[in-house]
Design a protein around this motif. Structure first.
Motif, mmCIF file in Angstrom:
data_model
loop_
_atom_site.group_PDB
_atom_site.id
_atom_site.type_symbol
_atom_site.label_atom_id
_atom_site.label_comp_id
_atom_site.label_asym_id
_atom_site.label_seq_id
_atom_site.Cartn_x
_atom_site.Cartn_y
_atom_site.Cartn_z
ATOM 1 N N GLN A 78 0.816 -1.215 0.000
ATOM 2 C CA GLN A 78 0.000 0.000 0.000
ATOM 3 C C GLN A 78 0.850 1.265 0.000
ATOM 4 O OE1 GLN A 78 -3.769 -0.375 2.568
ATOM 5 N NE2 GLN A 78 -2.541 -2.092 3.284
ATOM 6 N N GLN A 79 2.134 1.129 0.344
ATOM 7 C CA GLN A 79 3.051 2.272 0.261
ATOM 8 C C GLN A 79 3.695 2.384 -1.115
ATOM 9 O OE1 GLN A 79 2.928 4.088 3.089
ATOM 10 N NE2 GLN A 79 1.581 2.443 3.821
ATOM 11 N N VAL A 80 3.669 1.296 -1.868
ATOM 12 C CA VAL A 80 4.342 1.248 -3.169
ATOM 13 C C VAL A 80 3.354 1.443 -4.326
ATOM 14 C CG1 VAL A 80 5.856 -0.136 -4.655
ATOM 15 C CG2 VAL A 80 6.031 -0.336 -2.177
ATOM 16 N N VAL A 81 2.115 1.012 -4.123
ATOM 17 C CA VAL A 81 1.084 1.073 -5.149
ATOM 18 C C VAL A 81 -0.105 1.858 -4.607
ATOM 19 C CG1 VAL A 81 -0.470 -0.282 -6.609
ATOM 20 C CG2 VAL A 81 1.802 -1.166 -6.056
ATOM 21 N N ASN A 82 -0.738 2.664 -5.462
ATOM 22 C CA ASN A 82 -1.888 3.460 -5.060
ATOM 23 C C ASN A 82 -3.166 2.658 -5.297
ATOM 24 O OD1 ASN A 82 -3.984 5.380 -4.752
ATOM 25 N ND2 ASN A 82 -2.594 7.040 -5.310
ATOM 26 N N LEU A 83 -3.634 1.982 -4.258
ATOM 27 C CA LEU A 83 -4.828 1.153 -4.400
ATOM 28 C C LEU A 83 -6.085 1.997 -4.618
ATOM 29 C CD1 LEU A 83 -4.271 -1.654 -1.727
ATOM 30 C CD2 LEU A 83 -3.567 -1.575 -4.120
ATOM 31 N N GLN A 84 -6.096 3.220 -4.101
ATOM 32 C CA GLN A 84 -7.251 4.094 -4.314
ATOM 33 C C GLN A 84 -7.394 4.437 -5.797
ATOM 34 O OE1 GLN A 84 -7.187 7.684 -1.994
ATOM 35 N NE2 GLN A 84 -9.174 8.400 -2.726
ATOM 36 N N THR A 85 -6.260 4.692 -6.449
ATOM 37 C CA THR A 85 -6.295 4.965 -7.888
ATOM 38 C C THR A 85 -6.788 3.740 -8.648
ATOM 39 O OG1 THR A 85 -4.489 6.570 -7.740
ATOM 40 C CG2 THR A 85 -4.894 5.591 -9.897
ATOM 41 N N ILE A 86 -6.311 2.572 -8.265
ATOM 42 C CA ILE A 86 -6.754 1.341 -8.924
ATOM 43 C C ILE A 86 -8.267 1.203 -8.806
ATOM 44 C CG2 ILE A 86 -6.703 -1.181 -8.817
ATOM 45 C CD1 ILE A 86 -3.784 -0.996 -7.965
ATOM 46 N N GLY A 87 -8.801 1.459 -7.624
ATOM 47 C CA GLY A 87 -10.232 1.281 -7.391
ATOM 48 C C GLY A 87 -11.103 2.193 -8.224
ATOM 49 N N ALA A 97 -9.177 -3.243 -3.280
ATOM 50 C CA ALA A 97 -9.086 -1.949 -3.968
ATOM 51 C C ALA A 97 -10.390 -1.563 -4.655
ATOM 52 C CB ALA A 97 -7.956 -1.994 -5.001
ATOM 53 N N GLY A 98 -11.309 -2.520 -4.816
ATOM 54 C CA GLY A 98 -12.588 -2.209 -5.448
ATOM 55 C C GLY A 98 -12.790 -2.790 -6.825
ATOM 56 N N CYS A 99 -11.923 -3.707 -7.227
ATOM 57 C CA CYS A 99 -12.067 -4.361 -8.524
ATOM 58 C C CYS A 99 -12.934 -5.617 -8.387
ATOM 59 C CB CYS A 99 -10.705 -4.756 -9.090
ATOM 60 S SG CYS A 99 -9.605 -3.372 -9.423
ATOM 61 N N GLU A 100 -13.499 -6.030 -9.500
ATOM 62 C CA GLU A 100 -14.212 -7.304 -9.561
ATOM 63 C C GLU A 100 -13.233 -8.347 -10.082
ATOM 64 O OE1 GLU A 100 -17.733 -9.359 -12.209
ATOM 65 O OE2 GLU A 100 -17.908 -7.216 -11.745
ATOM 66 N N VAL A 101 -12.906 -9.335 -9.272
ATOM 67 C CA VAL A 101 -11.817 -10.249 -9.598
ATOM 68 C C VAL A 101 -12.311 -11.691 -9.667
ATOM 69 C CG1 VAL A 101 -9.488 -11.025 -9.010
ATOM 70 C CG2 VAL A 101 -10.226 -8.711 -8.372
ATOM 71 N N LEU A 102 -11.971 -12.350 -10.761
ATOM 72 C CA LEU A 102 -12.177 -13.793 -10.896
ATOM 73 C C LEU A 102 -10.803 -14.447 -10.867
ATOM 74 C CD1 LEU A 102 -13.797 -16.391 -11.694
ATOM 75 C CD2 LEU A 102 -13.330 -15.750 -14.086
ATOM 76 N N GLU A 103 -10.597 -15.382 -9.949
ATOM 77 C CA GLU A 103 -9.336 -16.123 -9.925
ATOM 78 C C GLU A 103 -9.554 -17.501 -10.534
ATOM 79 O OE1 GLU A 103 -6.044 -16.226 -6.671
ATOM 80 O OE2 GLU A 103 -7.299 -17.985 -6.293
#
Length: 475
Positions: free
Chosen positions: A168-177, A203-209
């Motif tokens: 969370q310090q390296v990547v902006n999860l809010q921007t991703i969302g 982050a707010g994405c819809e994810v299928l694994e």
């Protein structure tokens, strides 16, 4: 049985050379090395393991040996990714890390990766000292797991929370969302399972694994995120109308991607797109490190941004060495091992997948459109590689002949420079290149090419194979 550490650890076939007996011998050699060389002898050793057959039991076997040598062990509760273990080494101020994994290799293999206190792969000089200790080992010390656990010499923990906090310090999860993306995550049955799904969902994405269940046989594939093993991901992206597919290899230190149309996006483009984003948007600067087999797009971007560029032999350990010594913004290789400043000096497929998502959200564009923009800026680049099994030959003699008798032209292109840093690389006038590189561990000749059209790539590869055949046969 000779045990040799390659560019990133020791690997062998399970049940043949990779046995509990040999694993314990290696663990004893590592223990002897650490006790003699550790700067913080009371610091723990972090141990993780992947999803391969018996990996958890091999990790316990290693832990029992270390504990018997009075070395405190922090062992993962469950299978985990190598970059997560590498970060845990740093965060927990451990003196070293050990990962039971054979990375992207076929299911029948397992292996041991040794990490230094920075989370980077142990250097060749360090592993040479481990091998030296190994030759002197007659029998390993062993302390029963239950006893060591009760005594506190072995503790079990989940490394994900500290990794997630760092990410969370390296990547902006809010921007991703903000992009509200539909994502397919494909850990390829490997130790990366759950990570991208958990982080991107948060982050707010819809994810299928897909391919996230435990399957030590990897569904009959090699857990390597290259096009021929990602048809399931391509189909899932198309079938579920997703915006992107992200794949990690068997221990999640490599990345591969698929755009919204189901097209494979190779690590060359991922590296170049991320570098451009870090400089243009995040305003970050620093040196760039790439291996000799990595795209020339990196050279063009480094020139555009006036960034120092280092080209190394194949193997992330060479990149890690420079990242620990210099102010390096980004380092990566053609196989998909890529990282950035502020993270551990090793490839991280999880991190790179998240950075792609952040990039897409910032620009409001999909991966396919971003690749098209990069081609418009730098010109088209296409890449391919051929691996040729051969009879044993003198690698030194071949490299010498390829360098000294270099052709003036190939496929109608003028050769403008010859590089023998790792094999022999011919660079052409239009930034196309051909690399002929003998494997360091087996009788295999690898021929790589990048050029301005798929047809030119194939022509250069064909001429490269013919040239190497002629040089090996003395004609």
């Amino acid at each position: 049985m000779p045990i040799h550490f390659g560019t990133d650890g020791w690997r062998a076939v399970i049940g043949e050379d990779f046995t509990f007996e040999n694993v314990r011998l290696v663990a004893q050699a590592i223990s002897d090395y650490l006790k003699e060389n550790a700067q913080s002898p009371d610091a723990p050793i972090v141990i993780g393991f992947d999803t391969r057959f018996l990996s958890d039991r091999f990790a316990i076997a290693v832990s029992e040996v270390l504990a018997a040598n009075d070395l405190r062990v922090i062992l993962s509760r469950a299978d985990c990714a190598t970059p997560v273990v590498a970060y845990a080494v740093r965060a927990l101020r451990a003196q070293a890390g050990i990962m039971i994994t054979a990375s992207h290799n076929p299911p029948r293999y397992s292996g041991i990766k040794l990490k230094n206190a920075n989370g980077a792969s142990a250097s060749p000089s360090e592993t040479a000292r481990v091998e030296e200790k190994l030759r002197a080992v007659s029998a390993p010390k062993i302390r029963a797991y239950a006893d060591a656990l009760k005594a506190g010499m072995i503790t079990r923990t989940n490394f994900f929370p500290i990794y997630f906090q760092h990410i969370q310090q390296v990547v902006n999860l809010q921007t991703i969302g903000q992009g509200q993306w539909r994502v397919v995550a494909d850990p390829m049955y490997g130790a990366g399972r759950g990570y991208l799904r958990s982080i991107l969902t948060a982050a707010g994405c819809e994810v299928l694994e897909i391919r996230g269940e435990m399957n030590p046989g990897f569904g009959g594939i090699h857990p390597e995120p290259i096009e021929k093993y990602l048809f399931a991901l391509m189909a899932a992206v198309r079938d579920h109308h997703s915006d992107i597919g992200l794949a990690t290899d068997g221990d999640a230190d490599r990345i591969g991607a698929v755009d919204d149309a189901g097209n494979f996006i190779d690590p060359h483009f991922i590296f170049a797109l991320t570098l451009r984003y870090l400089v243009d948007v995040r305003k970050m600067r620093g040196a760039v490190v790439k291996t000799i087999s990595t795209t020339q797009m990196i050279n063009l971007l480094a020139e555009k941004y006036a960034l120092p560029l280092h080209e190394t032999p194949v193997g992330f350990n060479h990149i890690a060495d420079l990242m620990q010594e210099h102010d390096v913004l980004m380092g990566g290789e053609e196989s998909g091992g890529i990282t950035i400043r502020g993270h551990v000096p090793m490839g991280d497929g999880i991190l790179m997948g998240l950075l792609l998502m952040e990039m897409m959200s910032h620009y409001g564009k999909g991966l396919r459109e971003l690749c098209d923009e990069l081609r418009a800026e730098l010109g088209a680049f296409y890449y391919a590689r051929r691996d040729l099994r051969t009879k044993p030959f003198s690698k030194k003699d071949l490299v010498t002949r390829l360098k000294n008798d270099a052709p003036a032209t190939m496929a109608g292109l003028q050769v403008v420079s010859v590089n023998d840093r790792d094999g022999v690389k011919y660079l052409f006038e239009d930034s196309s290149w051909l690399l002929i590189r003998p494997s360091g561990t087996e009788p295999v000749l690898r021929v790589y090419s990048e050029a301005r059209s798929p047809e030119l790539v194939e022509e250069l590869l064909t001429q490269g194979v013919a040239l190497s055949d002629a040089m090996r046969n003395g004609s």
